[in-house]
Write an enzyme that holds these catalytic residues in place. Structure first.
Site, PDB file in Angstrom:
ATOM      1  N   GLY A  81       0.866  -1.029  -0.090  1.00  0.00           N
ATOM      2  CA  GLY A  81       0.054   0.016   0.075  1.00  0.00           C
ATOM      3  C   GLY A  81       0.828   1.274   0.001  1.00  0.00           C
ATOM      4  O   GLY A  81       0.228   2.420   0.520  1.00  0.00           O
ATOM      5  N   SER A  82       1.944   1.249  -0.637  1.00  0.00           N
ATOM      6  CA  SER A  82       2.706   2.439  -0.635  1.00  0.00           C
ATOM      7  C   SER A  82       2.136   3.488  -1.605  1.00  0.00           C
ATOM      8  O   SER A  82       2.330   4.593  -1.209  1.00  0.00           O
ATOM      9  CB  SER A  82       4.167   2.081  -0.961  1.00  0.00           C
ATOM     10  OG  SER A  82       4.345   1.738  -2.291  1.00  0.00           O
ATOM     11  N   MET A 113      -4.007  -6.752  -7.417  1.00  0.00           N
ATOM     12  CA  MET A 113      -3.613  -7.957  -8.472  1.00  0.00           C
ATOM     13  C   MET A 113      -4.586  -8.617  -9.097  1.00  0.00           C
ATOM     14  O   MET A 113      -4.408  -9.984  -9.400  1.00  0.00           O
ATOM     15  CB  MET A 113      -2.482  -8.795  -7.507  1.00  0.00           C
ATOM     16  CG  MET A 113      -1.464  -8.020  -7.088  1.00  0.00           C
ATOM     17  SD  MET A 113      -0.653  -7.021  -8.262  1.00  0.00           S
ATOM     18  CE  MET A 113       0.309  -8.368  -9.110  1.00  0.00           C
ATOM     19  N   ARG A 114      -5.671  -8.176  -9.210  1.00  0.00           N
ATOM     20  CA  ARG A 114      -6.785  -8.962  -9.989  1.00  0.00           C
ATOM     21  C   ARG A 114      -7.347  -8.202 -10.985  1.00  0.00           C
ATOM     22  O   ARG A 114      -7.366  -7.053 -10.941  1.00  0.00           O
ATOM     23  CB  ARG A 114      -8.055  -9.370  -9.040  1.00  0.00           C
ATOM     24  CG  ARG A 114      -7.617 -10.586  -8.282  1.00  0.00           C
ATOM     25  CD  ARG A 114      -8.403 -10.832  -7.011  1.00  0.00           C
ATOM     26  NE  ARG A 114      -7.786 -11.714  -6.006  1.00  0.00           N
ATOM     27  CZ  ARG A 114      -7.747 -12.952  -6.140  1.00  0.00           C
ATOM     28  NH1 ARG A 114      -8.518 -13.667  -7.197  1.00  0.00           N
ATOM     29  NH2 ARG A 114      -6.924 -13.560  -5.347  1.00  0.00           N
ATOM     30  N   ASN A 118      -5.943   2.936 -12.513  1.00  0.00           N
ATOM     31  CA  ASN A 118      -4.949   2.000 -12.259  1.00  0.00           C
ATOM     32  C   ASN A 118      -3.712   2.820 -12.295  1.00  0.00           C
ATOM     33  O   ASN A 118      -3.484   3.444 -13.245  1.00  0.00           O
ATOM     34  CB  ASN A 118      -5.004   0.917 -12.798  1.00  0.00           C
ATOM     35  CG  ASN A 118      -3.809  -0.207 -12.501  1.00  0.00           C
ATOM     36  OD1 ASN A 118      -3.794  -0.638 -11.588  1.00  0.00           O
ATOM     37  ND2 ASN A 118      -3.254  -0.944 -13.455  1.00  0.00           N
ATOM     38  N   HIS A 127       0.509   1.511 -13.179  1.00  0.00           N
ATOM     39  CA  HIS A 127       1.224   0.180 -13.831  1.00  0.00           C
ATOM     40  C   HIS A 127       2.585   0.437 -13.747  1.00  0.00           C
ATOM     41  O   HIS A 127       3.036   1.933 -14.273  1.00  0.00           O
ATOM     42  CB  HIS A 127       0.681  -0.168 -15.231  1.00  0.00           C
ATOM     43  CG  HIS A 127       1.557  -1.287 -15.738  1.00  0.00           C
ATOM     44  ND1 HIS A 127       1.072  -2.562 -15.305  1.00  0.00           N
ATOM     45  CD2 HIS A 127       2.277  -1.438 -16.778  1.00  0.00           C
ATOM     46  CE1 HIS A 127       1.792  -3.244 -15.937  1.00  0.00           C
ATOM     47  NE2 HIS A 127       2.558  -2.703 -16.765  1.00  0.00           N
ATOM     48  N   VAL A 162      -6.004  -5.943 -20.241  1.00  0.00           N
ATOM     49  CA  VAL A 162      -4.962  -5.935 -19.346  1.00  0.00           C
ATOM     50  C   VAL A 162      -4.152  -4.671 -19.509  1.00  0.00           C
ATOM     51  O   VAL A 162      -3.367  -4.623 -20.615  1.00  0.00           O
ATOM     52  CB  VAL A 162      -4.405  -7.035 -19.331  1.00  0.00           C
ATOM     53  CG1 VAL A 162      -3.072  -7.312 -18.366  1.00  0.00           C
ATOM     54  CG2 VAL A 162      -5.148  -8.425 -19.171  1.00  0.00           C
ATOM     55  N   ALA A 206       8.846   7.163  -8.372  1.00  0.00           N
ATOM     56  CA  ALA A 206       7.967   7.998  -9.467  1.00  0.00           C
ATOM     57  C   ALA A 206       6.303   7.821  -9.286  1.00  0.00           C
ATOM     58  O   ALA A 206       5.745   8.731  -9.357  1.00  0.00           O
ATOM     59  CB  ALA A 206       8.473   7.694 -10.894  1.00  0.00           C
ATOM     60  N   GLU A 207       6.090   6.606  -8.951  1.00  0.00           N
ATOM     61  CA  GLU A 207       4.568   6.490  -8.809  1.00  0.00           C
ATOM     62  C   GLU A 207       4.071   7.021  -7.659  1.00  0.00           C
ATOM     63  O   GLU A 207       3.157   7.717  -7.899  1.00  0.00           O
ATOM     64  CB  GLU A 207       4.448   4.737  -8.313  1.00  0.00           C
ATOM     65  CG  GLU A 207       4.673   3.835  -9.582  1.00  0.00           C
ATOM     66  CD  GLU A 207       4.376   2.173  -9.020  1.00  0.00           C
ATOM     67  OE1 GLU A 207       4.386   1.380  -9.975  1.00  0.00           O
ATOM     68  OE2 GLU A 207       4.497   2.074  -7.765  1.00  0.00           O
TER      69      GLU A 207
HETATM   70  C1  GRF Z   1       3.168  -1.000  -8.005  1.00  0.00           C
HETATM   71  O1  GRF Z   1       4.461  -1.094  -8.451  1.00  0.00           O
HETATM   72  C2  GRF Z   1       2.047  -0.542  -9.036  1.00  0.00           C
HETATM   73  O2  GRF Z   1       2.637   0.008 -10.010  1.00  0.00           O
HETATM   74  C3  GRF Z   1       1.748  -2.036  -9.221  1.00  0.00           C
HETATM   75  O3  GRF Z   1       1.719  -2.842  -8.163  1.00  0.00           O
HETATM   76  C4  GRF Z   1       2.831  -2.024  -6.920  1.00  0.00           C
HETATM   77  C5  GRF Z   1       1.912  -1.857  -5.822  1.00  0.00           C
HETATM   78  O4  GRF Z   1       2.602  -1.328  -4.816  1.00  0.00           O
HETATM   79  N1  GRF Z   1       0.444  -2.159  -9.887  1.00  0.00           N
HETATM   80  P1  GRF Z   1       2.174  -0.690  -3.254  1.00  0.00           P
HETATM   81  O5  GRF Z   1       1.210  -1.765  -2.773  1.00  0.00           O
HETATM   82  O6  GRF Z   1       1.268   0.614  -3.813  1.00  0.00           O
HETATM   83  O7  GRF Z   1       3.287  -0.443  -2.427  1.00  0.00           O
END
Ligand code: GRF
Length: 196
Positions: free
Chosen positions: A17-18, A97-98, A114, A116, A151, A180-181
């Site tokens: 959940g980062s 992850m689904r 989402n 990715h 997907v 970066a996310e």
């Molecule tokens: C991230 O790398 C995201 O891009 C992918 O799953 C990971 C989730 O990480 N879909 P977190 O649980 O938010 O730390």
């Protein structure tokens, strides 16, 4: 100018959940006009649920049923009901992850996003950072996109590039992409909240 009401978010995750944490911190800092109404995970001991509970946000474990990559139809109907009851405007997949199917897509048309860990349309699917490394890409990154029935294939809302450095392993590259996310996801959500 009068501030709009906060965008009501429902966050779905399977892991630590980062990204959710980065979103919650952006809300706290006043950088994102939103409120997290509910966090739902398909993994009972997912860190994302602990973090939500620690912040006093409603956190629900939703048992996925017998499939590995999607929810059982009854579970997906329950998911829709939970999100609706919570008054969610936008469904935010944060490490969920689904694969999302018709019941959720139809209940929240163009209202599911989402993140990715690749520069889509390159490297959809699992462990995208590893795919980028194995393909010898010089640049990797992350993408926030609307979710459709494919997907990792919906319209792109924002991307951030990350260099692949000499000596990178899958772990070091993924860690750099995650940094970066954590900037990209709240920024894109803030834009969606402002553009309503
Ligand atoms: C991230 O790398 C995201 O891009 C992918 O799953 C990971 C989730 O990480 N879909 P977190 O649980 O938010 O730390």
């Amino acid at each position: 100018m009068q501030q709009q009401p906060p965008l009501q978010l429902g966050v779905l995750g399977s892991g630590k959940g980062s990204n959710f944490r980065a979103i919650a911190e952006a809300i706290d800092a006043g950088r994102l006009n939103a409120q997290v109404r509910i966090v739902i995970a398909d993994v009972e001991d997912a860190g994302i649920l602990d973090y939500a509970r620690a912040r006093g946000i409603r956190a629900e474990y939703l048992p996925p049923g017998r499939f590995r990559t999607k929810l059982e139809p009854e579970a997906e109907a329950r998911l829709v009901a939970l999100l609706r009851e919570a008054g969610v405007d936008l469904v935010v997949l944060a490490g969920y992850m689904r694969i999302v199917k018709a019941p959720l897509l139809e209940a929240f048309p163009n209202r599911i996003v989402n993140i990715h860990p690749a520069l889509l349309p390159k490297f959809p699917g699992l462990e995208a950072w590893k795919q980028a490394l194995e393909a010898g890409a010089a640049v990797a990154g992350c993408t926030v996109h609307y979710v459709d029935s494919g997907v990792d294939s919906g319209p792109i809302l924002g991307q951030s590039e990350v260099p692949v450095l000499p000596g990178d392993t899958a772990e070091t590259l993924h860690a750099r992409i995650q940094v970066a996310e954590h900037a990209l996801y709240p920024a894109v959500l803030a834009r969606l909240a402002a553009e309503r």
